[in-house]
Design a protein around this motif. Structure first.
Motif, PDB file in Angstrom:
ATOM      1  N   LYS A   5      95.943 -32.577  93.826  1.00 51.25           N
ATOM      2  CA  LYS A   5      96.502 -33.185  92.592  1.00 51.25           C
ATOM      3  C   LYS A   5      95.974 -32.615  91.523  1.00 51.25           C
ATOM      4  N   ARG A   6      94.849 -31.879  91.636  1.00 47.37           N
ATOM      5  CA  ARG A   6      94.186 -31.331  90.724  1.00 47.37           C
ATOM      6  C   ARG A   6      94.366 -29.681  90.298  1.00 47.37           C
ATOM      7  N   ALA A   7      94.430 -29.374  89.081  1.00 46.97           N
ATOM      8  CA  ALA A   7      94.526 -28.200  88.565  1.00 46.97           C
ATOM      9  C   ALA A   7      93.199 -27.539  88.681  1.00 46.97           C
ATOM     10  N   GLN A   8      92.882 -26.549  89.142  1.00 47.43           N
ATOM     11  CA  GLN A   8      91.781 -25.699  89.123  1.00 47.43           C
ATOM     12  C   GLN A   8      92.168 -24.212  88.888  1.00 47.43           C
ATOM     13  N   ALA A   9      90.928 -23.566  88.308  1.00 43.53           N
ATOM     14  CA  ALA A   9      91.154 -22.143  87.902  1.00 43.53           C
ATOM     15  C   ALA A   9      91.214 -21.380  89.147  1.00 43.53           C
ATOM     16  N   THR A  10      91.901 -20.285  89.133  1.00 47.22           N
ATOM     17  CA  THR A  10      91.710 -19.406  90.128  1.00 47.22           C
ATOM     18  C   THR A  10      90.439 -18.409  89.825  1.00 47.22           C
ATOM     19  N   PRO A  11      90.194 -17.443  90.694  1.00 38.23           N
ATOM     20  CA  PRO A  11      89.069 -16.560  90.341  1.00 38.23           C
ATOM     21  C   PRO A  11      89.225 -15.756  89.023  1.00 38.23           C
ATOM     22  N   ALA A  12      90.402 -15.228  88.623  1.00 36.66           N
ATOM     23  CA  ALA A  12      90.627 -14.766  87.502  1.00 36.66           C
ATOM     24  C   ALA A  12      90.471 -15.746  86.268  1.00 36.66           C
ATOM     25  N   GLY A  13      91.064 -16.887  86.589  1.00 35.39           N
ATOM     26  CA  GLY A  13      90.903 -17.954  85.625  1.00 35.39           C
ATOM     27  C   GLY A  13      89.193 -18.358  85.221  1.00 35.39           C
ATOM     28  N   MET A  14      88.696 -18.447  86.392  1.00 36.17           N
ATOM     29  CA  MET A  14      87.278 -18.921  85.964  1.00 36.17           C
ATOM     30  C   MET A  14      86.487 -17.641  85.395  1.00 36.17           C
ATOM     31  N   GLU A  15      86.999 -16.428  85.396  1.00 35.68           N
ATOM     32  CA  GLU A  15      86.399 -15.211  84.721  1.00 35.68           C
ATOM     33  C   GLU A  15      86.837 -15.236  83.348  1.00 35.68           C
ATOM     34  N   LEU A  16      87.910 -15.872  82.994  1.00 35.17           N
ATOM     35  CA  LEU A  16      88.543 -15.989  81.469  1.00 35.17           C
ATOM     36  C   LEU A  16      87.549 -17.272  81.078  1.00 35.17           C
ATOM     37  N   LEU A  17      87.408 -18.267  81.836  1.00 32.37           N
ATOM     38  CA  LEU A  17      86.834 -19.411  81.395  1.00 32.37           C
ATOM     39  C   LEU A  17      85.330 -19.143  80.968  1.00 32.37           C
ATOM     40  N   ARG A  18      84.698 -18.201  81.534  1.00 30.00           N
ATOM     41  CA  ARG A  18      83.299 -17.863  81.063  1.00 30.00           C
ATOM     42  C   ARG A  18      83.508 -17.264  79.746  1.00 30.00           C
ATOM     43  N   HIS A  19      84.546 -16.725  79.485  1.00 26.69           N
ATOM     44  CA  HIS A  19      84.397 -15.884  78.096  1.00 26.69           C
ATOM     45  C   HIS A  19      85.233 -16.774  76.895  1.00 26.69           C
ATOM     46  N   ALA A  20      85.854 -17.826  77.207  1.00 23.12           N
ATOM     47  CA  ALA A  20      86.719 -18.551  76.496  1.00 23.12           C
ATOM     48  C   ALA A  20      86.032 -19.219  75.184  1.00 23.12           C
ATOM     49  N   GLN A  21      84.799 -19.878  75.224  1.00 21.60           N
ATOM     50  CA  GLN A  21      84.096 -20.443  74.440  1.00 21.60           C
ATOM     51  C   GLN A  21      83.544 -19.212  73.324  1.00 21.60           C
ATOM     52  N   GLY A  22      82.977 -17.914  73.928  1.00 20.72           N
ATOM     53  CA  GLY A  22      82.613 -17.124  73.072  1.00 20.72           C
ATOM     54  C   GLY A  22      83.762 -16.409  72.316  1.00 20.72           C
TER      55      GLY A  22
END
Length: 308
Positions: free
Chosen positions: A64-81
């Motif tokens: 029931k939980r939305a999670q990041a794909t491997p590509a999503g995890m990569e984007l998340l690493r850069h999102a705050q920056g």
């Protein structure tokens, strides 16, 4: 400045990026929609548009939980920056403008809003007429969360304030006092938990940090009084006490200056109880001229003689 933001947003929409990061943080599209104050379909559309723009799938459901794909995890690493870089660019250019202008979003509690901030805001208005300070009130937990989400630039709250990404700057101590009607059974000059525990009490609502401080003050003496009223406004509490409906414990700043009430008498607490008001701001928040003058004005007001 809006033109700069649009130019920087051409290849990557920052609203979509923020929604994506929040979906991963909460694990839910509906929770993200609640946080942002938009509909769930609007959040889903933003994520689809972001995936289409980047040509990769970013979010997947696991149970029931939305999670990041491997590509999503990569984007998340850069999102705050990415977001910080855009804000830094905008604020760096703003600092080249003459004078202090713009808008600062300030959160605080109701008592500080009524009895501490008016003089600060009046001084800022007189010195910087082009500066707009937008004030909203709420409890510490909500205000700290909004600062973390960057929907507020800073907040003046009652400690403790939780948040791994926050810098906390104590501003002033505010001593609590007991209040009662002047013509009813008078309170002693200094009152103990035992003195107040047997009286009808009007207290803050349970979610407030100030109420938690009061509960701990009583609990230290093994007392757990049941209030006759629980209210979210110190001014409402004062009026109930003035109507003869009980006694209350309130922040001292609410009973001085314009806060003084002709029908109420104050007593100090024994042992002393106080709260610390502090400014919270994101550690990575770019501090431009407008934000700096607001921050400095609040800190300076807390150091003035007579500040509790």
């Amino acid at each position: 400045m809006q033109g700069i933001r649009k130019t920087l947003d051409k290849s990557l929409n920052l609203d979509q990026l923020r929604s994506f990061a929040l979906v991963i943080e909460t694990g839910s599209f509906s929770a993200t929609a609640d946080r942002l104050g938009v509909s769930q379909p609007a959040v889903s559309l933003q994520i689809r548009q972001l995936e289409r723009r980047l040509s990769v799938r970013l979010v997947e459901r696991v149970g029931k939980r939305a999670q990041a794909t491997p590509a999503g995890m990569e984007l998340l690493r850069h999102a705050q920056g990415i977001e910080t870089a855009v804000e830094n660019a905008i604020d760096a250019l703003a600092d080249h403008a003459s004078g202090v202008a713009g808008r600062v979003r300030l959160g605080t509690g109701a008592t500080a809003c009524l009895h501490f901030l008016p003089a600060v805001l009046r001084g800022l208005r007189e010195r910087f007429p082009e500066l707009g300070v937008v004030v909203s009130t709420g409890n510490t937990e909500d205000q700290a969360r909004k600062v973390e989400e960057n929907s507020l630039d800073l907040a003046l709250v009652t400690l403790p304030a939780a948040g791994r990404s926050l810098t906390v700057m104590p501003v002033l101590d505010d001593e609590f006092v007991a209040i009662g009607r002047t013509d009813l059974e008078p309170l002693k000059a200094r009152v103990t938990p035992a003195d107040l525990g047997a009286l009808p009490l009007v207290l803050f609502e349970p979610a407030a940090n100030t109420r938690k401080l009061v509960d701990r003050w009583f609990a230290a003496e093994g007392l757990h009084p049941q209030p006759v009223m629980e209210l979210g406004s110190v001014e409402a509490m004062k009026e109930m006490v003035a109507a003869g409906l009980g006694y209350a414990i309130v922040p001292g700043m609410s009973m001085v200056g314009r806060g003084a009430h002709p029908e109420l008498k104050t007593s100090r607490l024994n042992p002393r109880m106080h709260r610390t008001l502090a400014v919270v701001i994101r550690r990575d928040k770019p501090v431009n001229k407008a934000l700096r003058v607001v921050l400095d004005a609040i800190v300076a007001a807390g150091k003035k003689p007579g500040s509790r």
